[in-house]
Design a protein around this motif. Structure first.
Motif, PDB file in Angstrom:
ATOM      1  N   ASP A 161       0.063   7.284  -1.095  1.00 36.59           N
ATOM      2  CA  ASP A 161      -1.049   8.015  -1.715  1.00 36.59           C
ATOM      3  C   ASP A 161      -2.340   7.213  -1.748  1.00 36.59           C
ATOM      4  O   ASP A 161      -3.344   7.658  -2.311  1.00 36.59           O
ATOM      5  CB  ASP A 161      -0.667   8.457  -3.131  1.00 36.59           C
ATOM      6  N   GLY A 162      -2.319   6.015  -1.157  1.00 36.48           N
ATOM      7  CA  GLY A 162      -3.512   5.182  -1.105  1.00 36.48           C
ATOM      8  C   GLY A 162      -3.623   4.170  -2.219  1.00 36.48           C
ATOM      9  O   GLY A 162      -4.517   3.312  -2.188  1.00 36.48           O
ATOM     10  N   LEU A 196       0.850  -1.182   0.000  1.00 39.66           N
ATOM     11  CA  LEU A 196       0.000   0.000   0.000  1.00 39.66           C
ATOM     12  C   LEU A 196       0.889   1.236   0.000  1.00 39.66           C
ATOM     13  O   LEU A 196       1.679   1.435   0.921  1.00 39.66           O
ATOM     14  CB  LEU A 196      -0.911   0.007   1.228  1.00 39.66           C
TER      15      LEU A 196
END
Length: 371
Positions: A271-272, A268
């Motif tokens: 920035d997501g 992950l």
């Protein structure tokens, strides 16, 4: 177990250990250098294939022997390894390869060093195992899918060892940037990590290190400037040398922020977004591991407490640590000055011990003669 006795044992035959051996060989000190590798220089041979020093040859020589070739070429890892082996041979340094020291302890005024087959005893021990010991990988790595191949930079050799498919390189300092650029020649790469800044290879028509070596490399940790530089260095990451953020982009190399963790078995990003990759190269550094030294010299951070490599334990010394005394203390061309200082302190201390012992023997002889 066989016991062998020396006045001094140096642990590690990398640049620090070889430099210490060079300076001790100038004095009447009985010493041996122990190294766990099969050959002198293997500490460099075992790094990734395309590795080059970021310091030019002019600033990469060990004491008494300049690095061969064009002064401004960047030596490869093989050239460094061969140079170190040659250095040991020319200087006739007493080295035992294939000997791994598992413990060092103080017993009855002597140091005892445990190895597989031999127990060494010594009055002095120089720990020259360097700054890079135990690879660091984040804890969430264990939560990633088992199908993702993971390798630390210490185990990375070349792109061919990785499976086909996209690659995530974690850590954007010099090692991570070099490895990411290499892999991006044959596949897509995400280079994750904060920007560490950069220095150009040349400044005002001269190599960067022509300016750095006599200036920021010079102040010691006992000066105000040296203390400031040391604090910044130990709490941060080295800047990129000879490349910039502009060089770390293109159709096959994408930059991202840090890796935040794992989600559904995949990395992950900060920035997501999810990094859908087949392999990961962790360029996330190392931590110290001196737990095998049974002596009261380690601080809470795991690093030894010392003053320019000299500890409070008589006869115990360290070399090759990151900013041991100067910014270049762990570099091939910088460790020699630290080694000379430590050798001088060791010889001075041991010379005084010898004089006291000789005086005691002579006093006993004279007393016996008087009777």
């Amino acid at each position: 177990m066989r016991i062998e006795r020396f006045e001094t044992v140096i642990i590690g035959a990398g640049q620090a250990g070889l430099s210490a051996g060079y300076w001790l060989s100038k004095h009447d000190i009985d010493f041996v250098i122990l190294d766990a590798n099969a050959r002198v220089g293997d500490v460099w041979r075992n790094r990734w294939d395309s590795l080059q020093l970021f310091t030019p040859a002019k600033y990469s020589g060990l004491p008494g022997m300049p690095f061969p070739g064009d002064p401004y070429h960047l030596p490869t890892r093989t050239q460094v390894a061969d140079y170190m082996e040659w250095y040991a041979q020319v200087n006739e340094l007493p080295i035992r390869v294939g000997v791994r020291v598992s413990a060092v302890r103080r017993v009855d005024g002597l140091f005892e060093l445990e190895t597989t087959d031999v127990r060494f005893q010594a009055d002095n021990v120089v720990i020259a195992t360097g700054a890079f010991q135990t690879p660091v990988v984040p804890g969430f790595a264990r939560d990633l899918d088992a199908g993702i191949v993971q390798v630390h930079s210490s185990g990375y050799r070349n792109p061919q060892q990785l499976p086909d498919g996209d690659v995530l390189v974690v850590g954007a300092a010099n090692s991570g940037a070099q490895i990411a650029l290499e892999i991006s020649q044959t596949r897509n790469v995400i280079l994750a990590g904060r920007s560490v800044g950069s220095f150009p290879r040349r400044v005002l028509g001269r190599d960067l290190f022509d300016w750095l070596w006599p200036t920021v490399m010079k102040p010691g940790a006992d000066s105000f400037i040296g203390r400031r530089i040391r604090k910044d260095v130990l709490s941060g990451t080295d800047k990129l040398i000879g490349m910039s953020e502009k060089d770390l982009g293109g159709t096959s190399l994408r930059r991202s922020g840090r890796v935040a963790g794992a989600r559904d078995g995949k990395p992950l990003l900060e920035d997501g977004n999810i990094a859908d990759v087949r392999s990961i190269v962790w360029c996330t550094g190392f931590r110290p591991d001196f737990r095998w030294i049974d002596a009261p010299v380690l601080g809470e951070d795991g690093y030894p407490r010392h003053a320019r490599g000299v500890t409070d334990v008589p006869g115990l010394y360290f070399l090759g640590l990151r900013f041991l005394y100067r910014l270049n203390s762990s570099l091939v061309g910088g460790v020699g000055a630290d080694a000379e200082y430590v050798a001088t302190q060791l010889v001075s201390r041991y010379g005084e011990t010898r004089r006291v012992a000789a005086h005691a023997v002579m006093s006993g002889t004279w007393a016996a003669a008087a009777l």
